[in-house]
Design a protein around this motif. Structure first.
Motif, PDB file in Angstrom:
ATOM      1  N   ILE A   1       3.786   1.080   0.474  1.00 22.23           N
ATOM      2  CA  ILE A   1       3.333   1.118  -0.921  1.00 22.23           C
ATOM      3  C   ILE A   1       3.558  -0.246  -1.569  1.00 22.23           C
ATOM      4  CG2 ILE A   1       3.821   2.121  -3.195  1.00 22.23           C
ATOM      5  CD1 ILE A   1       4.496   4.745  -1.660  1.00 22.23           C
ATOM      6  N   GLY A   2       4.710  -0.853  -1.261  1.00 29.01           N
ATOM      7  CA  GLY A   2       5.007  -2.183  -1.776  1.00 29.01           C
ATOM      8  C   GLY A   2       4.043  -3.243  -1.275  1.00 29.01           C
ATOM      9  N   GLY A   3       3.378  -3.018  -0.169  1.00 24.46           N
ATOM     10  CA  GLY A   3       2.364  -3.949   0.334  1.00 24.46           C
ATOM     11  C   GLY A   3       0.998  -3.699  -0.276  1.00 24.46           C
ATOM     12  N   VAL A   4       0.704  -2.447  -0.599  1.00 29.58           N
ATOM     13  CA  VAL A   4      -0.586  -2.102  -1.214  1.00 29.58           C
ATOM     14  C   VAL A   4      -0.643  -2.604  -2.659  1.00 29.58           C
ATOM     15  CG1 VAL A   4      -2.009  -0.170  -2.011  1.00 29.58           C
ATOM     16  CG2 VAL A   4      -1.036  -0.121   0.275  1.00 29.58           C
TER      17      VAL A   4
ATOM     18  N   ALA B   1      11.110 -13.095   0.696  1.00 24.98           N
ATOM     19  CA  ALA B   1      10.058 -14.007   0.227  1.00 24.98           C
ATOM     20  C   ALA B   1       8.905 -13.227  -0.406  1.00 24.98           C
ATOM     21  CB  ALA B   1       9.545 -14.856   1.387  1.00 24.98           C
ATOM     22  N   CYS B   2       8.533 -12.096   0.178  1.00 26.37           N
ATOM     23  CA  CYS B   2       7.459 -11.269  -0.382  1.00 26.37           C
ATOM     24  C   CYS B   2       7.840 -10.716  -1.756  1.00 26.37           C
ATOM     25  CB  CYS B   2       7.121 -10.116   0.564  1.00 26.37           C
ATOM     26  SG  CYS B   2       6.295 -10.638   2.064  1.00 26.37           S
TER      27      CYS B   2
ATOM     28  N   LEU C   1      12.862 -10.955   9.668  1.00 25.21           N
ATOM     29  CA  LEU C   1      12.174  -9.915   8.906  1.00 25.21           C
ATOM     30  C   LEU C   1      12.738  -9.800   7.497  1.00 25.21           C
ATOM     31  CD1 LEU C   1      10.148  -7.552   8.797  1.00 25.21           C
ATOM     32  CD2 LEU C   1      11.973  -6.096   9.678  1.00 25.21           C
ATOM     33  N   THR C   2      14.047  -9.830   7.380  1.00 27.57           N
ATOM     34  CA  THR C   2      14.678  -9.743   6.062  1.00 27.57           C
ATOM     35  C   THR C   2      14.300 -10.935   5.194  1.00 27.57           C
ATOM     36  OG1 THR C   2      16.509  -8.507   7.022  1.00 27.57           O
ATOM     37  CG2 THR C   2      16.884  -9.499   4.865  1.00 27.57           C
ATOM     38  N   GLY C   3      14.311 -12.125   5.769  1.00 22.35           N
ATOM     39  CA  GLY C   3      13.903 -13.322   5.026  1.00 22.35           C
ATOM     40  C   GLY C   3      12.456 -13.235   4.568  1.00 22.35           C
ATOM     41  N   LEU C   4      11.595 -12.734   5.433  1.00 23.26           N
ATOM     42  CA  LEU C   4      10.184 -12.576   5.080  1.00 23.26           C
ATOM     43  C   LEU C   4      10.014 -11.576   3.942  1.00 23.26           C
ATOM     44  CD1 LEU C   4       7.175 -13.122   5.665  1.00 23.26           C
ATOM     45  CD2 LEU C   4       7.279 -11.284   7.352  1.00 23.26           C
TER      46      LEU C   4
ATOM     47  N   SER D   1       1.516 -12.077  -0.634  1.00 19.68           N
ATOM     48  CA  SER D   1       2.683 -11.194  -0.611  1.00 19.68           C
ATOM     49  C   SER D   1       2.343  -9.849   0.036  1.00 19.68           C
ATOM     50  CB  SER D   1       3.206 -10.971  -2.035  1.00 19.68           C
ATOM     51  OG  SER D   1       4.245 -10.033  -2.027  1.00 19.68           O
ATOM     52  N   GLY D   2       1.221  -9.262  -0.347  1.00 23.57           N
ATOM     53  CA  GLY D   2       0.820  -7.980   0.232  1.00 23.57           C
ATOM     54  C   GLY D   2       0.547  -8.063   1.717  1.00 23.57           C
ATOM     55  N   VAL D   3      -0.163  -9.097   2.132  1.00 22.67           N
ATOM     56  CA  VAL D   3      -0.498  -9.257   3.553  1.00 22.67           C
ATOM     57  C   VAL D   3       0.770  -9.492   4.376  1.00 22.67           C
ATOM     58  CG1 VAL D   3      -1.673 -10.769   5.198  1.00 22.67           C
ATOM     59  CG2 VAL D   3      -2.864 -10.000   3.142  1.00 22.67           C
TER      60      VAL D   3
END
Length: 169
Positions: free
Chosen positions: A148-151, A70-71, A64-67, A93-95
């Motif tokens: 919020i960081g994903g939106v 990467a985002c 999860l941290t690596g993902l 990145s958002g998805v």
């Protein structure tokens, strides 16, 4: 004469910053009357519950941290790209950020389910099948910030041409 333009997508950078900040705040907390409060980050279980579950960091937390890193990098890179490439990188990145937040929430629901509780709220959970204990669970600022960081990168991907700060070189 054709001038080259260097564009920066401000919203993409803002998204990366929000995601970085989210990593420093707990995403979920659980408090048992007999053990105290444990804060859970995407990369760490911080508190007395870590002895109960037997780890401070699981293999899933490392993934999860690596993902999430990467985002964050995709947001920052997407802030410099132009056109279709920028849209794709920011949307991915958002998805992926939403996917990470969803998997984290699903995992926390599983942990709360061990005590017959929901992911947020108060209840009397069974602890080891013998005793009933008061348990509080709640989502923390990190979870809201990562959403919020994903939106933001998805919004940035839709409005790429309108969000660039263009400077002539």
């Amino acid at each position: 004469m054709n001038q080259k333009r260097f564009g920066i997508n401000v919203l993409a950078f803002l998204s990366g910053i929000v995601m970085v900040v989210a990593m420093f705040y707990p995403w979920w907390s659980i408090k048992l009357t007999i053990m105290g409060q444990t804060d859970i980050y995407p990369y760490l279980v911080d508190g007395p519950l870590s002895q109960l579950v037997g780890y401070k960091r699981s293999p899933q937390m490392t993934i999860l941290t690596g993902l999430l890193i990467a985002c964050i990098l995709l947001c920052l890179v997407g802030g410099f790209l132009r056109g279709k490439r920028a849209r794709i990188v920011l949307a991915v990145s958002g998805v992926l950020t939403f996917l990470a937040a969803w998997r984290f929430a699903a995992r926390m629901a599983e942990v709360a389910g061990r005590f017959s509780l929901s992911i947020q709220g108060y209840g009397r959970g069974s602890f080891g099948g013998f005793a009933k204990v008061d348990v509080w669970t709640w989502l923390r600022p990190g979870m809201y910030l990562i959403i919020i960081g994903g939106v933001l990168p998805i919004v940035a991907s839709v409005f790429v041409p309108k969000l660039k700060l263009n400077k002539a070189q």
